[in-house]
Design a protein around this motif. Structure first.
Motif, PDB file in Angstrom:
ATOM      1  N   ASP A 213      46.860  33.487  40.566  1.00  0.00           N
ATOM      2  CA  ASP A 213      45.415  33.679  40.032  1.00  0.00           C
ATOM      3  C   ASP A 213      44.860  32.481  40.611  1.00  0.00           C
TER       4      ASP A 213
ATOM      5  N   GLY B 110      49.241  46.632  37.798  1.00  0.00           N
ATOM      6  CA  GLY B 110      47.854  46.565  38.143  1.00  0.00           C
ATOM      7  C   GLY B 110      46.939  46.861  36.996  1.00  0.00           C
TER       8      GLY B 110
ATOM      9  N   ARG C  23      43.811  44.839  37.493  1.00  0.00           N
ATOM     10  CA  ARG C  23      43.058  44.721  38.686  1.00  0.00           C
ATOM     11  C   ARG C  23      41.806  45.609  38.445  1.00  0.00           C
TER      12      ARG C  23
END
Length: 278
Positions: A142, A259, A262
């Motif tokens: 990140d 994910g 996401r």
């Protein structure tokens, strides 16, 4: 701050100090304590004690390497990703398997460790390694420079090495017992600071107004609060003790290997081309 310009020297220094303190404690103090050999797995044999001392010191020194690997100039590749995934799954499987050596409704991991001291040592080693490396992976992927979170995780992981060397003194908190207070202090630091390193990251992500991170943050906080309520109302047992650890493994798995969080990126708008005049 760019992640590649992050100063890692304070973390190296912190780990060197903690490792040196642990090595001195192992070499000059712990071996003279009167803990029964069957409760520690090491006091009954000088050779076994020395081997464990060297092994555990090396294990602590490696935490500096993990920080260097994850916060190098390049982002972690497939190799480190696989390393973290295997670590996470194995850590979860081991602490769960160990917790059912005896009835988890009656005994905590520490109490089980009185009968299985070497398994308890591995419990602390695998739990700290798997959670710490996956927190680092989440931070790095990140591009998050979470100095406070890394510091919390570092101190918590070092603290659990005290707990796994000093056997439990029983279920009661005995304030005038060095054995009891050492064991409890290490365990509590590992629990709260380890969870803190995850909470710090989740709170950071909630600022992006990603509703999924907000939901997970609330749920993770609720699990931690539930554990505290159950400890006060029901008392200690293996299942209550394992709740926050299972939650931590689940949260880290969702962050690092799915994910779920996401979001769709906004399409890049092309700039209009200038008219060509002849």
């Amino acid at each position: 701050m760019q992640i590649t310009k992050m100063n890692l020297k304070p973390f190296y220094a912190l780990w060197l100090v903690m490792t040196a303190a642990y090595a001195v404690w192992m070499a000059f103090f712990l071996k003279f304590d009167t803990y029964p050999g069957n409760e520690t797995g090491i006091n009954g044999s000088v050779g076994r004690y020395i081997a464990w001392g060297i092994f555990s010191v090396v294990a602590l020194l490696l935490f500096q390497l993990y920080i260097k690997l994850f916060f190098g100039e390049k982002k972690p590749g497939k190799g480190l990703r696989l390393f973290c995934l295997i670590n996470l799954l194995f850590g979860f499987a081991f602490i769960t398997w160990y917790g059912f050596f005896r009835n988890p409704l009656e005994l905590t991991a520490s109490m089980i460790g009185l009968e299985f001291p070497w398994h308890f040592k591995m419990w602390g080693l695998f739990a700290s390694l798997s959670i710490f490396t996956n927190v680092l992976y989440a931070y790095r992927m990140d591009n998050y420079c979470g100095k406070l979170g890394i510091t919390c995780g570092s101190i918590g992981c070092a603290a659990i090495f005290v707990t796994i060397n000093v056997p439990s003194a029983g279920e009661d908190l005995i304030l005038n017992s060095l054995r009891c207070m050492s064991h409890w202090t290490g365990a509590l630091l590992f629990a709260f600071l380890g969870a803190g390193s995850i909470v710090i990251f989740l709170l950071h992500k909630t600022r992006e107004k990603n509703i999924r991170y907000t939901i997970v943050t609330v749920l993770f906080g609720a699990v931690l609060a539930l554990m505290l309520v159950l400890l006060v109302t029901v008392g200690k047992n293996g299942l209550i003790e394992s709740l926050p650890m299972w939650a931590a493994y689940l949260v880290l798995f969702l962050i690092n290997f799915t994910g779920l969080f996401r979001t769709k990126e906004s399409p890049v708008l092309e700039q209009p081309k200038e008219a060509v005049t002849k």
